[in-house]
Design a protein around this motif. Structure first.
Motif, PDB file in Angstrom:
ATOM      1  N   ASP A  64      37.250 -26.970 -36.972  1.00  0.00           N
ATOM      2  CA  ASP A  64      36.487 -25.726 -37.106  1.00  0.00           C
ATOM      3  C   ASP A  64      35.073 -25.893 -36.550  1.00  0.00           C
ATOM      4  N   LYS A  65      34.569 -24.846 -35.921  1.00  0.00           N
ATOM      5  CA  LYS A  65      33.240 -24.898 -35.300  1.00  0.00           C
ATOM      6  C   LYS A  65      32.158 -25.274 -36.305  1.00  0.00           C
ATOM      7  N   HIS A  66      32.203 -24.707 -37.511  1.00  0.00           N
ATOM      8  CA  HIS A  66      31.160 -24.980 -38.500  1.00  0.00           C
ATOM      9  C   HIS A  66      31.185 -26.448 -38.931  1.00  0.00           C
ATOM     10  N   VAL A  67      32.372 -27.026 -39.053  1.00  0.00           N
ATOM     11  CA  VAL A  67      32.480 -28.439 -39.406  1.00  0.00           C
ATOM     12  C   VAL A  67      31.957 -29.314 -38.280  1.00  0.00           C
ATOM     13  N   LEU A  68      32.327 -28.999 -37.043  1.00  0.00           N
ATOM     14  CA  LEU A  68      31.846 -29.769 -35.900  1.00  0.00           C
ATOM     15  C   LEU A  68      30.327 -29.650 -35.745  1.00  0.00           C
ATOM     16  N   ASP A  69      29.794 -28.461 -36.022  1.00  0.00           N
ATOM     17  CA  ASP A  69      28.338 -28.285 -35.976  1.00  0.00           C
ATOM     18  C   ASP A  69      27.663 -29.158 -37.030  1.00  0.00           C
ATOM     19  N   ALA A  70      28.244 -29.210 -38.242  1.00  0.00           N
ATOM     20  CA  ALA A  70      27.680 -30.036 -39.315  1.00  0.00           C
ATOM     21  C   ALA A  70      27.691 -31.507 -38.926  1.00  0.00           C
ATOM     22  N   ILE A  71      28.739 -31.943 -38.229  1.00  0.00           N
ATOM     23  CA  ILE A  71      28.809 -33.327 -37.768  1.00  0.00           C
ATOM     24  C   ILE A  71      27.710 -33.600 -36.748  1.00  0.00           C
ATOM     25  N   LEU A 233      29.950 -28.721 -46.590  1.00  0.00           N
ATOM     26  CA  LEU A 233      28.989 -29.130 -47.618  1.00  0.00           C
ATOM     27  C   LEU A 233      28.895 -30.649 -47.719  1.00  0.00           C
ATOM     28  N   GLU A 234      30.015 -31.332 -47.608  1.00  0.00           N
ATOM     29  CA  GLU A 234      29.998 -32.800 -47.678  1.00  0.00           C
ATOM     30  C   GLU A 234      29.219 -33.398 -46.520  1.00  0.00           C
ATOM     31  N   LEU A 235      29.317 -32.783 -45.361  1.00  0.00           N
ATOM     32  CA  LEU A 235      28.646 -33.310 -44.185  1.00  0.00           C
ATOM     33  C   LEU A 235      27.194 -32.859 -44.105  1.00  0.00           C
ATOM     34  N   ALA A 236      26.885 -31.724 -44.735  1.00  0.00           N
ATOM     35  CA  ALA A 236      25.527 -31.184 -44.669  1.00  0.00           C
ATOM     36  C   ALA A 236      24.592 -31.868 -45.647  1.00  0.00           C
ATOM     37  N   GLY A 237      25.129 -32.556 -46.653  1.00  0.00           N
ATOM     38  CA  GLY A 237      24.278 -33.240 -47.622  1.00  0.00           C
ATOM     39  C   GLY A 237      24.076 -32.416 -48.882  1.00  0.00           C
ATOM     40  N   PRO A 238      23.338 -32.987 -49.858  1.00  0.00           N
ATOM     41  CA  PRO A 238      23.221 -32.379 -51.187  1.00  0.00           C
ATOM     42  C   PRO A 238      22.102 -31.373 -51.347  1.00  0.00           C
ATOM     43  N   ALA A 239      21.600 -30.800 -50.248  1.00  0.00           N
ATOM     44  CA  ALA A 239      20.504 -29.835 -50.359  1.00  0.00           C
ATOM     45  C   ALA A 239      21.063 -28.498 -50.822  1.00  0.00           C
ATOM     46  N   TRP A 240      21.447 -28.446 -52.082  1.00  0.00           N
ATOM     47  CA  TRP A 240      22.170 -27.276 -52.585  1.00  0.00           C
ATOM     48  C   TRP A 240      21.331 -26.005 -52.552  1.00  0.00           C
TER      49      TRP A 240
END
Length: 281
Positions: A64-71, A233-240
């Motif tokens: 997914d684009k959003h997951v690849l962007d997060a990576i 969320l896992e790849l973006a980190g804990p900045a909730w």
């Protein structure tokens, strides 16, 4: 040199050699932003069609684009991922060994591996053994992640193996975060081995570590989106605080909160009380 000192010198040299080897291995390990273990339940409580939905959901999410962007937005711009399926204490099958995902081609290669062979179901449900197996996979990883995560999905409580909360605490003490995907996908129909509040069970007994969270899935139609959002969320980190929109979305992201007095041995007790029934879960 005194012969009494020689054994000690030999032991000291051996210890230094092992320390040097460990340092060389640590230096040689390729840095990644996240080492991610995807642990997927394949117990007999799920139909072949549902097992395929899980495989397809992870394959779609990883590409997914959003997951690849997060990576790409990570410090290193790459993650390492491995995918295994689990059921009882002796059933853990690695489908995708440790693999770098940095580009879309990398992600599509992982998705192709998920589609290459059909999933096989097996008896019983041992979340604790899956967590132990997942933590062991990190020792085999040739990568060095800034964060290590076990992402575990399942549709019932632990009913075999070590107590799940004790294993959870041991794994978290190793610096590993455990996130969950409780599959509450039975449309309100509770079997002899189910618990109605599987999300609460996961909160109190399964997930743990800094920033740990879960996304309950109340129907299989929610599964692909839940997996996609969980990976982001896992790849973006804990900045909730930056993820308020994600937390409010449906199905909701639920952050680990204070433990209650939930009985983490409920699955084992259900199994014991129904031991004369068909050995399925």
């Amino acid at each position: 040199m005194s012969t009494l000192l020689r054994p000690w010198r030999t032991l000291t040299c051996a210890a230094l050699a092992l320390t040097g080897l460990a340092l060389e291995q640590a230096i040689a390990a390729e840095p990644v932003d996240v080492e991610l273990v995807l642990a997927v339940d394949v117990s007999l409580s799920m139909s072949p069609g549902e097992l395929e939905i899980q495989r397809e959901g992870y394959a779609a999410a990883l590409t997914d684009k959003h997951v690849l962007d997060a990576i790409r937005q990570g410090m290193n711009g790459r993650i390492a991922v491995t995918y295994f399926e689990w059921a009882g204490t002796t059933t853990q099958r690695v489908v995708v060994p440790w693999t770098i995902i940095e580009t879309r081609d990398d992600a599509e290669a992982v998705a192709a591996k998920l589609s290459a062979t059909p999933p096989n179901s097996a008896r019983r449900t041992s979340i604790s053994s899956a967590l132990e197996f997942g933590s062991d996979l990190f020792a085999e990883s040739p990568f060095q992640g800034a964060k290590r995560v076990i992402d575990i999905s399942g549709d019932g409580p632990n009913n075999q193996g070590a107590p799940v909360d004790l294993v959870r605490d041991t794994v978290v003490a190793q610096g590993i975060v455990i996130n969950g995907l409780p599959l509450m996908t039975n449309s309100g129909l509770i079997s002899a081995y189910d618990v109605a509040d599987l999300d609460r069970y996961y909160n109190d007994c399964v997930i743990g570590g800094p920033g740990a969270f879960m996304i309950p899935v109340n129907g299989w139609s929610q599964f692909p989106e839940a997996v996609r959002r969980k990976l982001v969320l896992e790849l973006a980190g804990p900045a909730w605080q930056r993820q308020a929109g994600e937390v409010a979305a449906h199905p909701p992201v639920i952050l680990a909160d204070a433990r209650s007095s939930y009985d983490c041995m409920v699955g084992e007790k259900l199994w014991r009380d129904r031991s004369g029934m068909w050995d399925s879960r």
